[in-house]
Structures are given as C-alpha cells and as structure tokens.
Design an enzyme around this catalytic site. Structure first.
Site, mmCIF file in Angstrom:
data_model
loop_
_atom_site.group_PDB
_atom_site.id
_atom_site.type_symbol
_atom_site.label_atom_id
_atom_site.label_comp_id
_atom_site.label_asym_id
_atom_site.label_seq_id
_atom_site.Cartn_x
_atom_site.Cartn_y
_atom_site.Cartn_z
ATOM 1 N N ARG A 85 0.824 -1.216 0.000
ATOM 2 C CA ARG A 85 0.000 0.000 0.000
ATOM 3 C C ARG A 85 0.858 1.267 0.000
ATOM 4 O O ARG A 85 0.318 2.368 0.055
ATOM 5 C CB ARG A 85 -0.897 0.010 1.232
ATOM 6 C CG ARG A 85 -1.777 -1.217 1.365
ATOM 7 C CD ARG A 85 -2.924 -1.215 0.378
ATOM 8 N NE ARG A 85 -3.667 -2.463 0.392
ATOM 9 C CZ ARG A 85 -4.935 -2.585 0.074
ATOM 10 N NH1 ARG A 85 -5.616 -1.529 -0.299
ATOM 11 N NH2 ARG A 85 -5.532 -3.753 0.104
ATOM 12 N N THR A 98 11.193 -3.305 1.440
ATOM 13 C CA THR A 98 10.573 -4.285 2.318
ATOM 14 C C THR A 98 11.273 -5.622 2.117
ATOM 15 O O THR A 98 12.232 -5.735 1.347
ATOM 16 C CB THR A 98 9.056 -4.367 2.050
ATOM 17 O OG1 THR A 98 8.447 -5.208 3.035
ATOM 18 C CG2 THR A 98 8.756 -4.879 0.661
ATOM 19 N N LYS A 100 15.706 -5.845 2.951
ATOM 20 C CA LYS A 100 16.085 -4.851 3.957
ATOM 21 C C LYS A 100 17.541 -4.969 4.398
ATOM 22 O O LYS A 100 18.186 -3.954 4.677
ATOM 23 C CB LYS A 100 15.166 -4.951 5.170
ATOM 24 C CG LYS A 100 13.759 -4.436 4.934
ATOM 25 C CD LYS A 100 12.964 -4.439 6.230
ATOM 26 C CE LYS A 100 11.590 -3.829 6.033
ATOM 27 N NZ LYS A 100 10.824 -3.763 7.296
ATOM 28 N N ASP A 158 10.865 2.311 10.068
ATOM 29 C CA ASP A 158 9.972 1.432 10.814
ATOM 30 C C ASP A 158 9.936 1.849 12.287
ATOM 31 O O ASP A 158 8.927 1.655 12.966
ATOM 32 C CB ASP A 158 10.424 -0.023 10.713
ATOM 33 C CG ASP A 158 10.104 -0.649 9.366
ATOM 34 O OD1 ASP A 158 9.161 -0.176 8.694
ATOM 35 O OD2 ASP A 158 10.795 -1.601 8.976
ATOM 36 N N GLY A 162 7.727 -12.249 18.694
ATOM 37 C CA GLY A 162 8.581 -12.379 17.515
ATOM 38 C C GLY A 162 9.982 -11.879 17.800
ATOM 39 O O GLY A 162 10.188 -11.011 18.658
ATOM 40 N N GLY A 196 12.991 -9.537 11.901
ATOM 41 C CA GLY A 196 13.340 -8.209 11.414
ATOM 42 C C GLY A 196 12.482 -7.095 11.949
ATOM 43 O O GLY A 196 12.984 -5.994 12.224
ATOM 44 N N TYR A 250 -2.035 -5.849 8.840
ATOM 45 C CA TYR A 250 -3.162 -4.977 8.504
ATOM 46 C C TYR A 250 -4.112 -5.593 7.484
ATOM 47 O O TYR A 250 -5.181 -5.025 7.215
ATOM 48 C CB TYR A 250 -2.702 -3.596 8.021
ATOM 49 C CG TYR A 250 -1.830 -3.565 6.794
ATOM 50 C CD1 TYR A 250 -2.373 -3.537 5.514
ATOM 51 C CD2 TYR A 250 -0.443 -3.530 6.922
ATOM 52 C CE1 TYR A 250 -1.570 -3.485 4.399
ATOM 53 C CE2 TYR A 250 0.378 -3.476 5.798
ATOM 54 C CZ TYR A 250 -0.188 -3.452 4.543
ATOM 55 O OH TYR A 250 0.623 -3.403 3.438
#
Length: 290
Positions: free
Chosen positions: A35, A81, A85, A121, A147, A150, A235
């Site tokens: 997006r 992304t 990265k 980020d 988690g 990254g 999302y």
C-alpha cells in the site's frame, strides 16, 4: 464542420501530460500487495506535486544492488521491504545510526554521496504506540514483544525510545544471541521466553503488547495473549484474532496500517524535503483498505 465533428475533434485532442521528473518506488518480493504507493502518491497529490510518481518494483535481496545502481537520476528514493532490507543496509554509501544499530534498512535516499540508508519502521512503531496508548505511553515500563525477527528490532528500538526498560520477547526459537548487541546498546532488560512458558501470565504482566509476527504464528494462543493493549503489525486481514481477543477483554488495539502510515510519513519527508500531508495520506490508505 458541423457541431458533432467539432465535439469529436475536441474530445480527440490529446491531454497534455505533466512529465515525471521525480520518482520513488517500493522494492520487495512479493510486492503487488504493498500500500506504499497509495500513501506516497496521495501525498504528492495533496501537495500538487504533479511531476512526482511512486511505484512498485519486484526486488529480491540479490536484485537490489543492480536496481539501485542502474536507477537514473529521476529516482530520489526507495522504500525497501522484505527480503531486501538487509541488502539495503549493505549497499548504502551512508547509514544512519538507528539503521546501523537495528541491522536493516527500509529506506534508501539519494544524496550527493550516493545512497543513505535509514529505518523509518522505528517511526512507524512509535507513532502506532502513541495512537494506542496516548499520554499513557510515558507512564508504562513493561512490554511484551511477540517475535524475534526483522520487525522486532525496530519495535525494541521504539520501546526503548519511549522509556520502556523491561521487555519480554516471546518467540519459538531463542534469538537472545542474535539480539544481544541491540538489547545491550538500548539498555533494555529483556527476558526471552517461548510458547512453552506461561504466556498468559506474560501477557497479563505486560502493559503493552507488540506482535511482529504473521497471525498464523500465534494461532491458538490468542486468548492467552489478549490481556493488554495490542499493536499488531498485520493490517490485512483486519482485525486479527489477537486484536479481537484483546478487544473482548476491554483493551485498545491498533493495526499495522497505523504503523505503515507513520513509517511512510518519514520516508515522504526524506524523499521530498516537504512536510508530509499526514491526514490526506492516512485517509487514502484507509480508503484503500476498506
């Protein structure tokens, strides 16, 4: 020439197109779902920057050096992304302190010296936490991060910047050695646990939860984990089962679209040297997600 012919001639007249002099793009694989073009192009439109364009490019880790090396002068920046990265950090001519510390970059900006790598980020997590907790963000001290990959790295950075000192990292594998340099540099006290521990108690003890993993990674554990305000970086689809569980227990939640917007604001400003029109960018993103 009759009236019909006149109208036809006018309609057939080619519409003058504004030449694109400035470009940016998001790099990753897969990338069709991104997006980021919605956010950045909405910003250009809001500021009447008609000669700017933002697009998507498929890019693996191996592809990235060639793509940025061959980019013509119209390209002012790239959003990066996964899985590129880490390559973005290695290929940069300059690296910001936070990107170096985190060990990856999601932003490449063209400078006189070449390409500068940054990690916005961090801004995304801080902005999302601010919306989730408001003024309470300055008052909390304990967080649970789900988690250890990254996305967990900028989450840890952002939590430290917010003044949080005690963090529990929940991950299936032990990442303590891998994360040790970052944890030490941030001055965090981190407890590493896996799903064999009492994760329900870990969630109850936390004042905020940041989930950095796909929804499948916590499948079956949502009811145990939904005992604090939650930032879930997912999302789509939204809401996630984790956020539904937390909301059912009376806690606020925010999704990855909030983080995505806040990280894009910083990128937009680095690419354009203009203040990001945040409201218009956010509205465009939310319209696209509906």
């Amino acid at each position: 020439m009759n009236s019909h012919e006149i109208i036809k001639a006018v309609v057939s007249e080619p519409v003058a197109q504004t030449p694109i002099n400035h470009r940016a793009a998001v790099l990753g694989f897969p990338i069709a779902h991104s997006r980021s073009p919605v956010l950045h192009n909405a910003g250009y439109q809001a500021l009447e920057m008609a000669d700017w364009d933002y697009s998507r490019m498929e890019c693996t880790e191996e592809d990235l050096p060639g793509i940025i090396g061959d980019a013509d002068e119209s390209y002012v920046g790239f959003s990066v992304t996964m899985p590129a990265k880490f390559a973005a950090l290695r290929c940069a001519d300059e690296v910001t302190e936070r990107a170096q510390l985190i060990g990856s970059a999601n932003t490449l900006v063209r400078t006189e010296a070449g390409w500068r790598a940054d990690n916005t980020d961090c801004d995304g997590v801080i902005g999302a936490l601010g919306e989730l907790l408001g003024q309470r963000l300055d008052q909390i001290n304990r967080a649970l991060v789900i988690g250890g990959g990254g996305t967990a790295r900028p989450a840890l950075w952002a939590l430290a910047q917010a003044g949080i000192t005690e963090v529990t990292v929940l991950n299936r594998s032990d990442r303590r050695a891998e994360l040790a340099p970052l944890v030490e540099a941030l001055g965090l006290s981190v407890n590493f646990i896996n799903f064999g521990h009492d994760i329900r108690q870990a969630a109850i003890d936390a004042e905020v939860i940041v989930s950095t993993v796909p929804s499948a990674a916590v499948a079956g554990h949502e009811s145990d984990l939904g005992h604090a305000p939650v930032l879930d970086v997912i999302y789509e689809p939204w809401p996630t089962r984790l956020t539904i569980a937390a909301a059912a227990n009376g806690y606020r939640t925010v999704g990855g679209h909030v983080m995505l917007a806040h990280q894009a604001f910083g990128q937009f400003e680095q690419f354009t040297a203009q203040p990001a029109p945040k409201e218009q960018m956010r509205q465009a993103l939310e319209r696209s997600l509906r």
